[in-house]
Scaffold this active site. Structure first.
Site, PDB file in Angstrom:
ATOM      1  N   GLU A 171       0.794  -1.237   0.000  1.00  0.00           N
ATOM      2  CA  GLU A 171       0.000   0.000   0.000  1.00  0.00           C
ATOM      3  C   GLU A 171       0.827   1.288   0.000  1.00  0.00           C
ATOM      4  OE1 GLU A 171      -2.612  -0.515   3.359  1.00  0.00           O
ATOM      5  OE2 GLU A 171      -3.635  -2.217   2.447  1.00  0.00           O
ATOM      6  N   GLU A 286      -5.847 -10.637  -1.820  1.00  0.00           N
ATOM      7  CA  GLU A 286      -6.634 -10.507  -0.580  1.00  0.00           C
ATOM      8  C   GLU A 286      -8.134 -10.437  -0.869  1.00  0.00           C
ATOM      9  OE1 GLU A 286      -5.191  -7.399   2.005  1.00  0.00           O
ATOM     10  OE2 GLU A 286      -3.104  -7.772   1.475  1.00  0.00           O
TER      11      GLU A 286
HETATM   12  C1  XIL Z   1      -5.628  -6.879   8.293  1.00  0.00           C
HETATM   13  C2  XIL Z   1      -5.906  -8.095   9.164  1.00  0.00           C
HETATM   14  O1  XIL Z   1      -6.787  -8.941   8.499  1.00  0.00           O
HETATM   15  C3  XIL Z   1      -6.493  -7.649  10.468  1.00  0.00           C
HETATM   16  O2  XIL Z   1      -6.674  -8.768  11.316  1.00  0.00           O
HETATM   17  C4  XIL Z   1      -5.585  -6.609  11.121  1.00  0.00           C
HETATM   18  O3  XIL Z   1      -6.208  -6.122  12.250  1.00  0.00           O
HETATM   19  C5  XIL Z   1      -5.324  -5.459  10.179  1.00  0.00           C
HETATM   20  O4  XIL Z   1      -4.791  -5.965   8.971  1.00  0.00           O
HETATM   21  N1  XIL Z   1      -4.729  -5.026   3.638  1.00  0.00           N
HETATM   22  C6  XIL Z   1      -3.643  -5.788   4.009  1.00  0.00           C
HETATM   23  C7  XIL Z   1      -3.764  -6.711   5.156  1.00  0.00           C
HETATM   24  O5  XIL Z   1      -2.626  -5.787   3.298  1.00  0.00           O
HETATM   25  O6  XIL Z   1      -2.558  -6.892   5.846  1.00  0.00           O
HETATM   26  C8  XIL Z   1      -4.844  -6.265   6.123  1.00  0.00           C
HETATM   27  O7  XIL Z   1      -4.979  -7.273   7.126  1.00  0.00           O
HETATM   28  C9  XIL Z   1      -6.139  -6.023   5.381  1.00  0.00           C
HETATM   29  C10 XIL Z   1      -5.956  -4.922   4.354  1.00  0.00           C
END
Ligand code: XIL
Length: 373
Positions: A171, A286
């Site tokens: 990101e 994701e």
């Molecule tokens: C999220 C996790 O799923 C949560 O449990 C944590 O609290 C915050 O992070 N983008 C990403 C992931 O790259 O690492 C994130 O994961 C969700 C959004």
């Protein structure tokens, strides 16, 4: 849908499709129908389809050392080729104090993956968040560079040979921060400027020259001004990294989708085409679908979610087959979205391929169809 007539029988057999569906599919619908007759219970697991197509299926989870739900872990091992650590490899977990590393959870994932013939997707080395206080307080280029060198060097070397791909930088773009080149505000940007991205990839490559290295980003799918700005800024960054010969292999498309938004089919296709032309491989990293505001009962929502996923995959696959598709979680019982979204009717969100009882949903079928392609 690009089903060739002669491909139907074999693929249908692999997927456990009822024969009644074949007529519909052969008639040439453009999307792979998520809701065709599909024996969800009997169809073989997603990872068996990967073996045919080469497109791997992964899902994120907490580490087996802390996730006590054995049923979830069993389902992960059955369905997935790739284990994605949801939090275990983030900086706040792995190096909470300078030079003090903790790989207990990461190692439990590596062991679980090895036992179950799975790979691990390394997530994630350099991010603006999930960093411990000592990292947020770094104040000079020298200190930030030293921290990156030690952190990336140690973590990447430890898992060398076990990682399917690394999300090296997560990101990096946020036009709303209104900074130069639309970089996201972070401790890395403040200390090192935009060059931190290139540096991170070079360090990861030095520690493991063989594993594919990815930049992972979200928020580029829809017909909104924000998504357009993100696509533009991301493409500029990806071009810049190519110009500098940065050792980067893929773009991770996070793909946190929202059922109520509209894909920008043309612009997303053009964007992905440009990315592929620059020599990047695509991975879907994701995937989940937020149904917090979607009306309807569970079944209706499952259809809508599955359709949305098919529509999205159709766009991506029309440009290039992704190397992998990973969902952010496997079962609705464990979704990060729950921390942030609640449905007005009080029912649980349904963003993932398995429901809260670990039964396959329509979204599972959408995935199976594309993974088998
Ligand atoms: C999220 C996790 O799923 C949560 O449990 C944590 O609290 C915050 O992070 N983008 C990403 C992931 O790259 O690492 C994130 O994961 C969700 C959004």
């Amino acid at each position: 849908m690009r089903l060739r007539q002669n491909g139907i029988t074999r693929r249908a057999a692999t997927l456990g499709l009822a024969s009644a569906a074949l007529g519909t599919m052969a008639a040439g619908t453009s999307l792979k129908p998520a809701h065709a007759d599909f024996d969800l219970e009997l169809a073989s697991p997603l990872r068996s389809h990967s073996r045919v197509s080469g497109i791997k299926f992964g899902c994120a989870s907490a580490a087996p050392s802390v996730q006590t739900d054995r049923v979830l872990l069993e389902k992960i091992a059955t369905e997935a080729d790739i284990f994605v650590p949801e939090g275990a490899l983030k900086w706040d977990q792995t190096e909470p104090r300078p030079g003090e590393f903790n790989f207990a959870e990461g190692d439990s994932i590596a062991a679980f993956a090895a036992r179950n013939d799975m790979l691990v997707h390394g997530h994630t080395l350099v991010w603006y968040t999930a960093i411990p206080p000592w990292v947020s307080q770094l104040g000079t280029a020298k200190d930030a560079q030293a921290a990156l060198e030690r952190h990336i060097g140690t973590e990447v070397s430890r898992y060398r040979g076990k990682i399917w791909a690394w999300d090296v930088v997560n990101e990096p773009i946020e036009p709303d921060d209104r900074l130069d080149n639309d970089y996201r505000n972070s401790v890395w940007l403040r200390c090192l400027g935009g060059d931190y991205v290139d540096l991170a990839f070079r360090l990861a490559h030095a520690a493991d020259p063989k594993t594919p290295l990815c930049l992972n980003e979200y928020g580029i799918e829809y017909a909104t001004g924000a998504a357009r700005r993100k696509r533009q800024a991301l493409l500029v960054l990806l071009q810049k990294l190519r110009d500098r010969n940065t050792p980067i292999d893929c773009l991770g498309l996070q793909s946190h989708l929202d059922c109520l938004q509209t894909f920008d089919r043309d612009e997303l296709t053009a964007f992905l085409g440009s990315v592929v032309k620059l020599g990047y491989r695509l991975m879907i990293t994701e995937l989940d679908v937020n149904d917090a505001k979607l009306r309807g009962d569970g079944t209706q929502r499952d259809f809508a979610v599955a359709r949305h996923v098919s529509e999205y995959l159709d766009i991506v696959f029309s440009v290039a087959k992704p190397a992998s598709i990973a969902t952010w979680g496997l079962s609705d019982r464990y979704t990060w979205l729950r921390q942030y979204y609640k449905r007005a009717d009080g029912t649980p969100l349904r963003p993932l391929p398995l429901d809260v009882n670990f039964d396959r949903k329509r979204m599972w079928a959408s995935l199976a169809r594309y993974i088998a392609t």
